[in-house]
Design a protein around this motif. Structure first.
Motif, PDB file in Angstrom:
ATOM      1  N   LEU A 385      -7.625   3.900   6.772  1.00 20.57           N
ATOM      2  CA  LEU A 385      -8.160   3.149   7.686  1.00 20.57           C
ATOM      3  C   LEU A 385      -8.838   1.986   7.156  1.00 20.57           C
ATOM      4  CD1 LEU A 385      -9.987   6.131   9.568  1.00 20.57           C
ATOM      5  CD2 LEU A 385      -8.186   4.652  10.551  1.00 20.57           C
ATOM      6  N   VAL A 386      -9.347   2.025   5.925  1.00 21.58           N
ATOM      7  CA  VAL A 386      -9.988   1.129   5.021  1.00 21.58           C
ATOM      8  C   VAL A 386      -9.198   0.025   4.598  1.00 21.58           C
ATOM      9  CG1 VAL A 386     -10.741   0.376   2.795  1.00 21.58           C
ATOM     10  CG2 VAL A 386     -11.463   2.710   3.749  1.00 21.58           C
ATOM     11  N   GLY A 387      -7.741   0.154   4.592  1.00 23.26           N
ATOM     12  CA  GLY A 387      -6.628  -0.829   4.384  1.00 23.26           C
ATOM     13  C   GLY A 387      -5.977  -1.386   5.585  1.00 23.26           C
ATOM     14  N   SER A 388      -6.371  -0.928   6.605  1.00 19.76           N
ATOM     15  CA  SER A 388      -5.751  -1.282   7.793  1.00 19.76           C
ATOM     16  C   SER A 388      -6.365  -2.632   8.205  1.00 19.76           C
ATOM     17  CB  SER A 388      -6.161  -0.344   8.878  1.00 19.76           C
ATOM     18  OG  SER A 388      -5.882  -0.864  10.476  1.00 19.76           O
ATOM     19  N   GLU A 389      -5.522  -3.498   9.100  1.00 13.92           N
ATOM     20  CA  GLU A 389      -5.781  -4.772   9.360  1.00 13.92           C
ATOM     21  C   GLU A 389      -6.541  -4.908  11.132  1.00 13.92           C
ATOM     22  OE1 GLU A 389      -5.608  -7.633   7.895  1.00 13.92           O
ATOM     23  OE2 GLU A 389      -5.014  -6.299   6.049  1.00 13.92           O
ATOM     24  N   ASP A 390      -6.420  -3.661  11.662  1.00 12.94           N
ATOM     25  CA  ASP A 390      -6.911  -3.536  12.712  1.00 12.94           C
ATOM     26  C   ASP A 390      -8.621  -3.324  12.821  1.00 12.94           C
ATOM     27  OD1 ASP A 390      -6.372  -2.566  15.839  1.00 12.94           O
ATOM     28  OD2 ASP A 390      -7.845  -1.111  15.134  1.00 12.94           O
ATOM     29  N   GLU A 391      -9.291  -4.090  13.284  1.00  8.68           N
ATOM     30  CA  GLU A 391     -10.870  -4.107  13.375  1.00  8.68           C
ATOM     31  C   GLU A 391     -11.284  -2.934  13.935  1.00  8.68           C
ATOM     32  OE1 GLU A 391     -14.093  -6.289  16.024  1.00  8.68           O
ATOM     33  OE2 GLU A 391     -12.648  -7.564  15.240  1.00  8.68           O
TER      34      GLU A 391
END
Length: 444
Positions: A385-391
């Protein structure tokens, strides 16, 4: 015409009397409490008189008298402190306020009967004096350690105005009046100079009668107390920390409230039960997690976690599987992880859920309470989740770290301070404040 006028005057006098009555006491509960206080005051005064008369007969010098009274009341104070620290609260919690009020008169009744029986057997005057000493000690100790605090608690179902009015009326009017009545009775019944041995026999009968009336008065107090308590609970103006509702009658009132169609009423009753330490509250919570109200189900799950009702773990697991409300399901996941000794496969499977709320709840629960495998798996999900690009996933990661409140988890937050999204930057600043890590302060 004259008869009608007389009837009008009679009605007017009745209204004025009722107005005066209302002005003095404010409620029927206060009236019965005033009567109870008056009888208790008269009974205590009779005990004091009998005991001090016996002391006067036994000790003829001022030094002996002062030494004995000093020792006696010092011992009484020590016992009072011990009982107040270790017994009073437990008695009230176990038996409720009404039965707790019954403790003192029942003990006095037992001792007074023993005194009367001693009059019919060949006992010495010293034995009678000892019995009156025990009576005095019981009176002093339990009056201050139990009776007075519980008596004041009886006003709690009243609204603030009537409570203050009741305190003022009883302590400022009824008690002084009762003390005066007791003094007049003793003055006219016994000659000046203190009671003699034969007088103590009569005093024991007088006291027995007053204690019996005391106990009977408690029946009226009980009736009006529970009527007032029921009204206070149904109107929801009683603070949840104000009164103990763990006796059978109070619990019955709260159970009636639990079937209300209004979620606020049910939550109010549950909170009163929790605050009062009602026995077997897990049975109530087990019913409420099946409530038709989403709000009630969520609150019941919250209480299951707070009360550590581990016997309801199967119910929580079933709720996790079947609950339609995501917020309630999230609470159930966190509660289950907090209470269970090891994570269930159902919780681990939620790490791959497409619902961010459920996935976040599983991550939080497993990191907080899981074993090494669960911590590794949930940690990987968090880092994803930390590395996701989704806000939304970024916000979920920030909220998880904030909810965990583990200061060493500050590193994943560093990357979000320069995020393009203002919402993300605001969220990470808020999370930094929750964690309180010094490493994050320069970035805020």
């Amino acid at each position: 015409m004259q008869g009608g006028h007389g009837g009008h005057q009679e009605h007017h006098r009745h209204e004025r009397g009722g107005h005066l009555f209302q002005k003095l006491f404010g409620s029927k509960l206060v009236v019965t409490l005033a009567l109870l206080s008056a009888i208790a005051m008269i009974s205590m005064t009779v005990i004091d008189y009998a005991f001090l008369s016996g002391v006067k007969q036994r000790f003829h010098s001022d030094v002996e008298l002062a030494r004995f009274l000093g020792f006696f009341f010092a011992l009484g104070s020590a016992i009072t402190i011990i009982i107040k620290l270790f017994l009073s609260g437990r008695l009230v919690k176990k038996f409720g306020v009404i039965r707790a009020l019954l403790v003192l008169p029942m003990l006095l009744l037992i001792v007074s009967i023993a005194i009367i029986i001693s009059n019919y057997v060949s006992v010495t005057g010293f034995t009678v004096f000892i019995l009156f000493g025990i009576l005095m000690m019981v009176s002093e100790v339990f009056n201050y350690a139990l009776h007075n605090p519980v008596f004041l608690a009886m006003f709690q179902p009243l609204d603030l105005h009537r409570r203050l009015q009741g305190h003022t009326t009883i302590k400022g009017l009824t008690d002084p009046f009762s003390l005066g009545v007791a003094g007049i009775i003793l003055y006219y019944l016994f000659p000046p100079g203190g009671a003699q041995q034969s007088d103590l026999v009569f005093i024991s009968y007088l006291f027995l009668a007053s204690v019996v009336v005391w106990i009977l008065t408690l029946l009226f107090v009980r009736k009006h107390y529970f009527q007032t308590l029921k009204s206070a609970i149904y109107n929801r103006f009683l603070g949840t920390t104000q009164v103990q509702c763990n006796d059978s009658e109070s619990v019955a009132i709260l159970r009636d409230k639990l079937v209300s169609s209004y979620p606020e009423d049910v939550i109010y009753a549950l909170e009163l039960m929790r605050q009062s330490g009602v026995d077997n509250i897990h049975e109530v919570l087990q019913q409420q997690i099946s409530s038709d109200s989403e709000v009630v189900r969520g609150y019941a799950v919250k209480l299951i976690k707070e009360q550590e009702c581990r016997q309801l773990l199967p119910d929580l697991l079933n709720l996790i599987r079947t609950e339609s409300s995501v917020p309630v399901r999230r609470k159930a996941i966190i509660a289950y992880c907090r209470l269970a000794e090891e994570a269930h496969d159902v919780i681990i499977d939620l790490l791959g859920s497409t619902d961010l709320n459920l996935r976040s709840a599983a991550i939080c629960g497993l990191i907080e309470t899981g074993g090494i495998e669960e911590i590794v798996l949930s940690g990987e999900s968090l880092l994803a989740l930390v590395g996701s690009e989704d806000e939304l996933e970024k916000l979920a990661a920030i909220n998880i770290i904030s909810d965990l409140k583990i200061r060493k988890f500050y590193r994943p937050l560093l990357r979000f301070f320069d995020d393009d999204s203002l919402t993300v930057r605001k969220a990470v600043i808020s999370a930094a404040g929750v964690l309180g890590s010094e490493r994050l302060l320069p970035l805020c």
